[in-house]
Design an enzyme around this catalytic site. Structure first.
Site, mmCIF file in Angstrom:
data_model
loop_
_atom_site.group_PDB
_atom_site.id
_atom_site.type_symbol
_atom_site.label_atom_id
_atom_site.label_comp_id
_atom_site.label_asym_id
_atom_site.label_seq_id
_atom_site.Cartn_x
_atom_site.Cartn_y
_atom_site.Cartn_z
ATOM 1 N N CYS A 12 -49.218 16.729 -10.556
ATOM 2 C CA CYS A 12 -50.616 16.971 -10.921
ATOM 3 C C CYS A 12 -50.850 16.347 -12.295
ATOM 4 O O CYS A 12 -49.908 15.908 -12.971
ATOM 5 C CB CYS A 12 -50.894 18.465 -10.959
ATOM 6 N N HIS A 39 -40.487 21.988 -12.620
ATOM 7 C CA HIS A 39 -39.617 22.722 -11.692
ATOM 8 C C HIS A 39 -39.108 21.791 -10.602
ATOM 9 O O HIS A 39 -39.365 21.994 -9.408
ATOM 10 C CB HIS A 39 -40.376 23.911 -11.079
ATOM 11 N N HIS A 74 -46.649 24.233 -18.716
ATOM 12 C CA HIS A 74 -46.867 25.666 -18.462
ATOM 13 C C HIS A 74 -47.420 26.422 -19.659
ATOM 14 O O HIS A 74 -47.972 27.503 -19.508
ATOM 15 C CB HIS A 74 -45.536 26.352 -18.122
ATOM 16 N N CYS A 96 -50.679 21.909 -20.573
ATOM 17 C CA CYS A 96 -51.798 21.347 -19.798
ATOM 18 C C CYS A 96 -53.123 21.890 -20.363
ATOM 19 O O CYS A 96 -53.237 23.097 -20.626
ATOM 20 C CB CYS A 96 -51.647 21.772 -18.344
ATOM 21 N N GLU A 133 -45.589 30.136 -17.145
ATOM 22 C CA GLU A 133 -47.022 30.164 -17.480
ATOM 23 C C GLU A 133 -47.485 31.598 -17.724
ATOM 24 O O GLU A 133 -48.253 31.875 -18.655
ATOM 25 C CB GLU A 133 -47.844 29.538 -16.343
ATOM 26 N N CYS A 203 -56.203 26.745 -10.602
ATOM 27 C CA CYS A 203 -56.424 25.321 -10.853
ATOM 28 C C CYS A 203 -56.775 24.621 -9.553
ATOM 29 O O CYS A 203 -56.014 24.681 -8.586
ATOM 30 C CB CYS A 203 -55.166 24.709 -11.454
ATOM 31 N N SER A 231 -39.632 26.041 -7.894
ATOM 32 C CA SER A 231 -41.081 25.834 -8.015
ATOM 33 C C SER A 231 -41.889 26.793 -7.145
ATOM 34 O O SER A 231 -41.744 26.793 -5.915
ATOM 35 C CB SER A 231 -41.413 24.391 -7.637
ATOM 36 N N SER A 232 -42.733 27.614 -7.795
ATOM 37 C CA SER A 232 -43.546 28.548 -7.003
ATOM 38 C C SER A 232 -44.608 27.755 -6.236
ATOM 39 O O SER A 232 -44.960 28.090 -5.110
ATOM 40 C CB SER A 232 -44.187 29.621 -7.881
ATOM 41 N N SER A 288 -44.994 19.428 -8.517
ATOM 42 C CA SER A 288 -43.852 19.143 -9.390
ATOM 43 C C SER A 288 -42.878 18.147 -8.745
ATOM 44 O O SER A 288 -41.790 17.941 -9.252
ATOM 45 C CB SER A 288 -43.119 20.450 -9.704
HETATM 46 S S1 SF4 Z 1 -53.104 23.877 -14.547
HETATM 47 FE FE1 SF4 Z 1 -51.057 23.633 -13.744
HETATM 48 S S2 SF4 Z 1 -51.392 22.796 -11.690
HETATM 49 FE FE2 SF4 Z 1 -53.296 22.521 -12.797
HETATM 50 S S3 SF4 Z 1 -53.199 20.444 -13.658
HETATM 51 FE FE3 SF4 Z 1 -52.404 21.865 -15.193
HETATM 52 S S4 SF4 Z 1 -50.209 21.918 -14.883
HETATM 53 FE FE4 SF4 Z 1 -51.112 21.054 -13.032
#
Ligand code: SF4
Length: 304
Positions: A12, A39, A74, A96, A133, A203, A231-232, A288
């Site tokens: 992502c 992950h 995370h 992120c 996270e 997300c 990885s969940s 991931s």
């Molecule tokens: S919130 Fe998590 S899933 Fe969404 S873009 Fe960011 S890292 Fe990726």
């Protein structure tokens, strides 16, 4: 056999950004990463070969001043920034932006309501306890937030006190909605006047993938889902594939293809009947899962 890789699978935006930051910072010198950068064991190994050193919280407390530590997508609780500051460690923050915004919203909610003594508030996080996270999100509330993973844990909520509900970014939309419905129903059963404040903070980078992934899984006879065992997101997306195509196998590395395929072949009599003259195989993965790993799986299959 025809083999396709799902164009929507792979890192992502947040993970891509963190990995690019690591690659670019590694060119400047030694770099540590607090926890696995992603992950996915294979990607972690690749970056470790480039020099990235994965550390834990104990290591962080003993690093020499001026060490450079990357924080992954995370995010981290405030205590991590505090430790780094105390030790003179340079932080490269690759949290992120979507997670950062969620942390800010939870902290603002906590600050606003923390002194409501008459009816002490409850910040509820729908998420996986112990997930990196979630630890970062709980930290915004001085670890007072209640983490709920499923509707079986509703007894941890006091329905006579204000409720502020948020979600870990990678949880499923359906699971979150089920929790909201269960909370509202429990409030009504207890004839409480509380109106829960619901923040859907899932997300959409992940949530929107489910429908696309299921279309991809339906369009193939056999699906090979590539994901890390920690990885969940991989677990959730794999289940989504199985729901629409039981001929789905989960692997973490190309070396597992042969074993998993032979197990699949043995069990296939009980599964969806595959009768096409050309077997359509689809390779997909989680947010991931690196694309290079899915390509390695494709090459392994082609060689077979
Ligand atoms: S919130 Fe998590 S899933 Fe969404 S873009 Fe960011 S890292 Fe990726």
């Amino acid at each position: 056999m025809s083999i396709d890789i799902d164009i929507n699978s792979g890192f992502c935006f947040g993970v891509t950004r963190a990995i690019q930051a690591a690659e670019s910072e590694l060119q400047k010198g030694a770099l540590y990463c607090l926890g696995d950068i992603v992950h996915n064991g294979q990607e972690v190994k690749r970056l470790e070969l480039l020099g990235l050193q994965t550390i834990d919280y104990d290591d962080l407390r003993t690093l020499p001043a001026h060490s450079r530590v990357l924080l992954r997508a995370h995010g981290e609780p405030p205590s991590t920034y505090w430790i780094a500051q105390q030790r003179g460690i340079e932080i490269i923050d690759a949290t992120c932006p979507v997670v950062k915004k969620l942390q800010d919203r939870i902290r603002a909610c906590y600050e606003k309501h923390r002194n409501d003594e008459a009816l002490p508030p409850q910040i509820i996080i729908y998420g996986q306890p112990g997930h990196a996270e979630v630890i970062g999100l709980q930290g915004q509330t001085n670890n007072t937030a209640i983490v709920i993973e499923s509707i079986d844990q509703l007894d941890r909520i006091d329905f006579t006190r204000p409720i502020y509900l948020f979600s870990q970014t990678t949880k499923s939309v359906e699971g979150f909605q089920a929790l909201v419905d269960a909370i509202k129903s429990a409030i009504s059963n207890q004839q409480s006047a509380i109106v829960p404040e619901v923040h859907d903070t899932i997300c959409r980078n992940v949530a929107n993938r489910v429908a696309q992934l299921q279309d991809f899984a339906r369009a193939n006879d056999l699906v090979i889902f590539v994901g890390g065992s920690k990885s969940s997101n991989a677990r959730v997306l794999y289940k989504n594939c199985v729901e629409v195509n039981p001929n789905t196998i989960f692997i973490s590395s190309p070396d597992e293809v042969v074993d998993k395929l032979s197990t699949f072949h043995t069990a296939s009599a009980d599964r969806k009947n595959v009768q096409r003259s050309t077997l359509k195989v689809g390779i997909c993965g989680a947010t991931s899962t690196p694309r290079w790993l899915m390509k390695q799986v494709r090459d392994k299959l082609t060689n077979l």
